[in-house]
Enzyme design. Structure first.
Site, PDB file in Angstrom:
ATOM      1  N   HIS B  98       0.713  -1.262  -0.107  1.00  0.00           N
ATOM      2  CA  HIS B  98       0.031   0.027  -0.078  1.00  0.00           C
ATOM      3  C   HIS B  98       1.070   1.317   0.005  1.00  0.00           C
ATOM      4  O   HIS B  98       1.752   1.213   0.787  1.00  0.00           O
ATOM      5  CB  HIS B  98      -0.929  -0.158   1.199  1.00  0.00           C
ATOM      6  CG  HIS B  98      -1.477   1.228   1.499  1.00  0.00           C
ATOM      7  ND1 HIS B  98      -2.271   1.863   0.518  1.00  0.00           N
ATOM      8  CD2 HIS B  98      -1.580   2.196   2.500  1.00  0.00           C
ATOM      9  CE1 HIS B  98      -2.743   3.293   1.172  1.00  0.00           C
ATOM     10  NE2 HIS B  98      -2.347   3.148   2.192  1.00  0.00           N
ATOM     11  N   HIS B 100       1.067   5.761  -1.193  1.00  0.00           N
ATOM     12  CA  HIS B 100       0.461   7.008  -1.280  1.00  0.00           C
ATOM     13  C   HIS B 100       1.185   7.502  -2.518  1.00  0.00           C
ATOM     14  O   HIS B 100       1.534   8.768  -2.438  1.00  0.00           O
ATOM     15  CB  HIS B 100       0.250   7.949  -0.276  1.00  0.00           C
ATOM     16  CG  HIS B 100      -0.509   7.521   0.613  1.00  0.00           C
ATOM     17  ND1 HIS B 100      -0.888   8.489   1.898  1.00  0.00           N
ATOM     18  CD2 HIS B 100      -1.065   6.382   0.994  1.00  0.00           C
ATOM     19  CE1 HIS B 100      -1.662   7.669   2.825  1.00  0.00           C
ATOM     20  NE2 HIS B 100      -1.504   6.556   2.270  1.00  0.00           N
ATOM     21  N   ASP B 123       0.641  -5.189 -19.641  1.00  0.00           N
ATOM     22  CA  ASP B 123       1.625  -6.218 -19.171  1.00  0.00           C
ATOM     23  C   ASP B 123       1.315  -6.495 -17.755  1.00  0.00           C
ATOM     24  O   ASP B 123       1.768  -7.661 -17.620  1.00  0.00           O
ATOM     25  CB  ASP B 123       2.782  -5.683 -19.599  1.00  0.00           C
ATOM     26  CG  ASP B 123       3.366  -5.646 -20.966  1.00  0.00           C
ATOM     27  OD1 ASP B 123       2.921  -6.324 -21.665  1.00  0.00           O
ATOM     28  OD2 ASP B 123       4.393  -4.809 -21.174  1.00  0.00           O
ATOM     29  N   HIS B 174      -7.950   7.905  -0.943  1.00  0.00           N
ATOM     30  CA  HIS B 174      -6.883   7.449  -0.059  1.00  0.00           C
ATOM     31  C   HIS B 174      -5.688   7.206  -0.998  1.00  0.00           C
ATOM     32  O   HIS B 174      -4.765   7.788  -1.038  1.00  0.00           O
ATOM     33  CB  HIS B 174      -7.405   6.134   0.662  1.00  0.00           C
ATOM     34  CG  HIS B 174      -6.580   5.923   1.540  1.00  0.00           C
ATOM     35  ND1 HIS B 174      -6.956   5.014   2.669  1.00  0.00           N
ATOM     36  CD2 HIS B 174      -5.352   5.905   1.763  1.00  0.00           C
ATOM     37  CE1 HIS B 174      -5.949   4.504   3.443  1.00  0.00           C
ATOM     38  NE2 HIS B 174      -4.702   5.151   2.940  1.00  0.00           N
ATOM     39  N   TYR B 232       6.974 -14.297 -22.479  1.00  0.00           N
ATOM     40  CA  TYR B 232       7.895 -13.343 -22.043  1.00  0.00           C
ATOM     41  C   TYR B 232       8.591 -13.861 -20.991  1.00  0.00           C
ATOM     42  O   TYR B 232       8.271 -14.857 -19.948  1.00  0.00           O
ATOM     43  CB  TYR B 232       7.127 -12.324 -21.607  1.00  0.00           C
ATOM     44  CG  TYR B 232       7.740 -10.901 -21.034  1.00  0.00           C
ATOM     45  CD1 TYR B 232       7.892  -9.874 -21.981  1.00  0.00           C
ATOM     46  CD2 TYR B 232       8.392 -10.861 -19.739  1.00  0.00           C
ATOM     47  CE1 TYR B 232       8.860  -8.642 -21.384  1.00  0.00           C
ATOM     48  CE2 TYR B 232       9.060  -9.686 -19.229  1.00  0.00           C
ATOM     49  CZ  TYR B 232       9.144  -8.700 -20.092  1.00  0.00           C
ATOM     50  OH  TYR B 232       9.789  -7.448 -19.824  1.00  0.00           O
TER      51      TYR B 232
END
Lengths: 235, 235, 235, 235
Positions: B98, B100, B123, B174, B232
């Protein structure tokens, strides 16, 4: 097959380090290659290996004519077929750099050619940098990477340009390919392309109708650095 | 409880160092976790400790089922309950990041899902990255962090997506949560998410009506890297 | 006068290094100060000295009541009178940071208060960050720097806010001032202000009518980190 | 010819390192020079040599009156004639810095003068930074670099300004030239110009009708740092 130039993989490694340092790539995005015409071989990045883990040995040697791997412990970049198409069609190319750089890729995603709005652009590209046409479904579903090379060739030929005078194309919805007589010039053109893509982005934000550079000024700058009358740089 | 994997805290530390180096976090913003399914334990950042001061010992071990701290001198991240909700609902998740980050958070604040405008996006994410619905007042005032986890789950399930095919969500007002089969893939997806959020921001500035990537091209790129036909990377 | 805290100048030096490393200042822009209330003294950057040349001894000690220099080989920052006004009016302030940071200064130049568009903002500022009124000609031509301090005070008092709950103001046509209970918190608030100024800039570019954060969510986030019910960080 | 100041080339080298570190130049873009008036000589960057490869010896000495190279193994920057025009016309100039910096160049390409929108601008430039007129075809095709110098002179003289009070001009479709009483001040002005070009770009994005700084406030800030009543910096 002639012996491959000893420096080839070192030069390709140096190119990858340069585009990483210049902020043109992140994660495993992008790839660079150089060709040894005498040996008929291209050296290119291995697929999916992080930049930090690359060394010269990791670079994969691919035969230009067949596309077969001739040396290297890894599989080559999945974009290798695009590079091969360009080397086969344009004899003058010695190196190719493909990135997903922050501004040039935005122009590619927007599907807009990059206009020549200043002398920085004209120092490197003798005209707007073209954007490729959209791939057809049969191209997408078939030999996708070859088709990517083909539409780059089309974009240059449609313009009637010498590929060394217009050493980059934006692949629509994907990102930029740049090239040069050697891989060092390809890196320089990739760095310059990103700089002028960012300048043009900001220029149009300030002045949406900013005119393209006058053709006389564009030619003057391009010819300062390129061709028989060039006087930029050292003799 | 089975013995917790020895490397778990080291890997979580490495993830924090990676997102700091990638410019996704500043001050004490953001947090990363990894899970040891056999031991039923998650390792996560301690709350409010600066990135520069983190070491492996500082990572807090939290029991997946109960949410209780089982080892560690610190309190866990205040966002720990959001992570737990995701691990409990999606068995395939091995790590969560997580942040910002500068562009993905702007999309979250704008309340806009992140459209798929190019192959860099395709991708990594098999479709637009969803934005969560607004929390209700009772959710805000009650178990706020659990509710944050719940609306992430809702956003994925509303799309009918496999969470590993769509490994990120923007939490409205957020910021982004990204994940993967392991914490290393979660970091990669968080880095890729920020890159494509920045590309999409610039693309729409250049061309406000830029079309979403053709579904055929999007599928082609996603399948180059993911699933049984992937070609790939290294075999 | 009581003996000045030994660490005061070291802490002010560390603050200058931190805002330089965070990219908030360049050349000789900006300045930071800390106060020792018991000694009645503020330590502040010398005027016009480059950041790279600063050491603890270079910090100038200024008496809070009189504004007189009490120690130091240099003249204090020309903005010292603005700092003094703030310390005198707001007893809770322990440190002040003034920068010309890239995004917060753009909001100040645009004469727009910084709206609270997300939880990153709410984690640090309990409401929009105000912008000061324009100075009158007599204020400009008279005690300009004191007047700058006065309009900052006005902006906080007009809002009826506790200065530690709203620890920053944008000085119109100039740039941001941030503060905190100590200079370390002032630095943190200056860094957070720049981050949220950049986020808000991008958010409004994506969605010009993006709504301000719901008051309930804003309060929830601010109270996670501040006040008696705070549960963010370590106990 | 009097002996050239021993430090001249070292100072020009230091200037090139400073503008590279400040992010104002990339590849071989840009160039800086300093003049020794007593010796009648200018030291300037060699043409097309990468910044990383420069040392003091590489700087080329050019006679101010004739434009002839008087020492150095390299050819001087192709922009040397522009520098010579400025030194000859404006006796007060001791150093000149030309870059293609990211924001100032965007203003130059947009053909817009840079408005004074805040005190950061007023601290360095006593009014908007002008943009030159377009070159005529005969100027482009003739002595292009001299003509570039001439239109810079025109832009300053049209404004009736002392060149040290307005120490920069944007060359239309090209990029910024900045200068100062010494090369160190020229570097500072080039750095400040880029900072205020970026601030103004963002300010107008937030508030397209943002007013220019009040003349009284602009004068107050400029005079804090410049002229007989200056009180910024050390006595």
């Amino acid at each position: 097959m002639a012996a491959v130039d000893e420096d080839l993989r070192e030069r390709v490694l140096a190119a990858h380090r340069a585009i990483l340092a210049a902020g043109l790539v992140t994660l495993t995005f992008g790839n660079a290659s150089a060709v040894d015409r005498a040996a008929g071989v291209m050296a290119i990045k291995p697929s999916g290996v992080p930049y930090e883990a690359l060394d010269a040995e990791a670079m994969v040697l691919v035969e230009l004519a067949s596309g077969d791997v001739v040396a290297g412990a890894y599989s080559p970049s999945s974009d290798a077929p695009s590079h091969l198409v360009l080397y086969r069609r344009f004899e003058a190319l010695g190196g190719i750099v493909h990135t997903h750089s922050p501004y040039a890729t935005a122009w590619a995603q927007a599907g807009r050619e990059l206009p020549c709005l200043g002398t920085t652009h004209a120092d490197h590209f003798d005209g707007p940098v073209p954007v490729t046409r959209q791939l057809r479904v049969d191209e997408l579903e078939g030999a996708y990477e070859e088709s990517t090379g083909e539409v780059i060739v089309e974009a240059i030929e449609r313009r009637g340009a010498d590929p060394l005078d217009l050493p980059a194309v934006l692949v629509r919805s994907h990102g930029p390919f740049a090239w040069g007589a050697g891989i060092e010039q390809a890196v320089e053109n990739a760095v310059a392309l990103e700089a002028v893509a960012a300048l043009a982005f900001r220029t149009l934000a300030l002045s949406p109708a900013a005119p393209e550079l006058d053709a006389a000024l564009r030619g003057r700058h391009f010819r300062r650095k390129h061709g028989p009358g060039a006087y930029y740089g050292q003799p």
